[in-house]
Design a protein around this motif. Sequence first.
Motif, PDB file in Angstrom:
ATOM      1  N   CYS A 143       0.716  -1.216   0.115  1.00  0.00           N
ATOM      2  CA  CYS A 143       0.041  -0.120  -0.056  1.00  0.00           C
ATOM      3  C   CYS A 143       0.925   1.235  -0.136  1.00  0.00           C
ATOM      4  O   CYS A 143       1.619   1.446   0.912  1.00  0.00           O
ATOM      5  N   CYS A 175      -6.099   3.575  -5.297  1.00  0.00           N
ATOM      6  CA  CYS A 175      -5.227   3.260  -6.022  1.00  0.00           C
ATOM      7  C   CYS A 175      -5.693   1.620  -6.654  1.00  0.00           C
ATOM      8  O   CYS A 175      -5.405   1.179  -7.697  1.00  0.00           O
ATOM      9  N   ALA A 176      -6.371   0.930  -5.834  1.00  0.00           N
ATOM     10  CA  ALA A 176      -6.778  -0.555  -6.169  1.00  0.00           C
ATOM     11  C   ALA A 176      -5.536  -1.344  -6.249  1.00  0.00           C
ATOM     12  O   ALA A 176      -5.613  -2.817  -6.765  1.00  0.00           O
ATOM     13  N   CYS A 232      -3.971  -3.030  -3.854  1.00  0.00           N
ATOM     14  CA  CYS A 232      -4.086  -4.178  -2.739  1.00  0.00           C
ATOM     15  C   CYS A 232      -5.064  -4.962  -3.427  1.00  0.00           C
ATOM     16  O   CYS A 232      -5.026  -6.214  -3.189  1.00  0.00           O
ATOM     17  N   CYS A 287      -6.782   6.172   2.268  1.00  0.00           N
ATOM     18  CA  CYS A 287      -6.584   5.338   1.160  1.00  0.00           C
ATOM     19  C   CYS A 287      -6.697   6.201   0.036  1.00  0.00           C
ATOM     20  O   CYS A 287      -7.591   6.917  -0.332  1.00  0.00           O
ATOM     21  N   LEU A 288      -5.718   6.015  -1.005  1.00  0.00           N
ATOM     22  CA  LEU A 288      -5.753   6.694  -2.384  1.00  0.00           C
ATOM     23  C   LEU A 288      -6.779   6.469  -3.389  1.00  0.00           C
ATOM     24  O   LEU A 288      -6.981   6.867  -4.378  1.00  0.00           O
TER      25      LEU A 288
HETATM   26  S1  SF4 Z   1      -6.621   0.967  -2.613  1.00  0.00           S
HETATM   27 FE1  SF4 Z   1      -5.469  -0.440  -1.118  1.00  0.00          FE
HETATM   28  S2  SF4 Z   1      -3.297  -0.216  -1.905  1.00  0.00           S
HETATM   29 FE2  SF4 Z   1      -4.294   1.734  -2.792  1.00  0.00          FE
HETATM   30  S3  SF4 Z   1      -3.916   3.153  -1.192  1.00  0.00           S
HETATM   31 FE3  SF4 Z   1      -6.192   2.163  -0.498  1.00  0.00          FE
HETATM   32  S4  SF4 Z   1      -5.685   0.679   0.811  1.00  0.00           S
HETATM   33 FE4  SF4 Z   1      -3.674   1.283  -0.302  1.00  0.00          FE
END
Ligand code: SF4
Length: 343
Positions: free
Chosen positions: A201, A224-225, A227, A221-222
């Motif tokens: 992450c 970004c998917a 994870c 959380c960004l």
């Molecule tokens: S989508 Fe998942 S990897 Fe991306 S920032 Fe959020 S928790 Fe972290």
Amino acid sequence: MNHIIIQKSDGSAESHLDNLRVLFEKLEIPFKKGNSVGVKIHWGELGNHSYLSPMYTAAIVSWLRTRDISPLVFDTTVLYSGGRRTGEDALKTAHDHGFTEKFLGCPVIIADGMDGRSVIDIEARYKHFEHVQVADIVRKCDGFIIFSHFKGHLGAGFGGCIKNISMGFASRAQKQRMHADAHPVLQKKLCTRCGTCADICPAGAITITPPDFPEFNLAACLGCAQCIALCPEVALKIFWNADNRVFLERLVETAAAVWKHIHDKTICINALIKVTTDCDCLPGDHSIIAPDTGFIGGTHPIAVDKESVRQVGGAIITQAHPSIPWDHQFSYAHEIGFDDDHK
Ligand code: SF4
Ligand code: SF4
């Protein structure tokens, strides 16, 4: 009228290359001698095995050079951890995948800068974005070739020319703005508590303290998917705070804003080769969902993506990503006047 060229191959690498060269000769080219032309490509995430071979990019570069045009090859940095988060990492991944200046015959650059700061705001004036922030290369080159690997995509259903312009030109901040409504949801029955999601992450939004399940700080959380994509047990599902259509609309708006700047000096080529379920942003092997068709070339990203969907088959894309209303890329583009009938 935007013309479309469908250049079919027999599936072999030699046939693909020959057909790419034939396609060049058939396209209406907006470049002149002495122009500087940026070739927008995706050289694949570190560990991805389905990115397009650099030999196709080399063929494009060679073709431009024979017309006394100065090419450069570019991509931008990404949100997530892996091999393209910084300019330095991205160039190393390009090198490891064979996209070197020596092989291609022209510079290979990170268009948003090695520090991610070579960006500008350009006007959008759409529902979600008044402005979008993109790599400043949009104003620096005399022309562009958008060379896209057409395949499935976790969030957009399919990724083609629209996405290559949108995410491909976007600054990291703009990428985040497009993804802002997505976050992961844990399915505990599948989770082995391996910790991979916490390790990768980029926002430090996941913590895991064995023997507990991972915990997600959704405020950090960004979206970004990463994870979701990299969980080895497929224990994370994507959840959209808003309708997934909002992501698609933001994707399309960013592409449309960029297109306003480059529409009269750009050609679009989609490669329908190794059409996989998922994007080249993801490490690993991804299943092939359609046979190799060859190349679709044209002067408008919507027309080129529409024809690519037609060739692959919309049902195949739906089967790969049943919950994604991927055709909203086209309907929303039409709604905002960004389609193959309009510049
Ligand atoms: S989508 Fe998942 S990897 Fe991306 S920032 Fe959020 S928790 Fe972290
Ligand atoms: S990567 Fe997947 S299986 Fe591993 S801890 Fe995270 S959610 Fe669980």
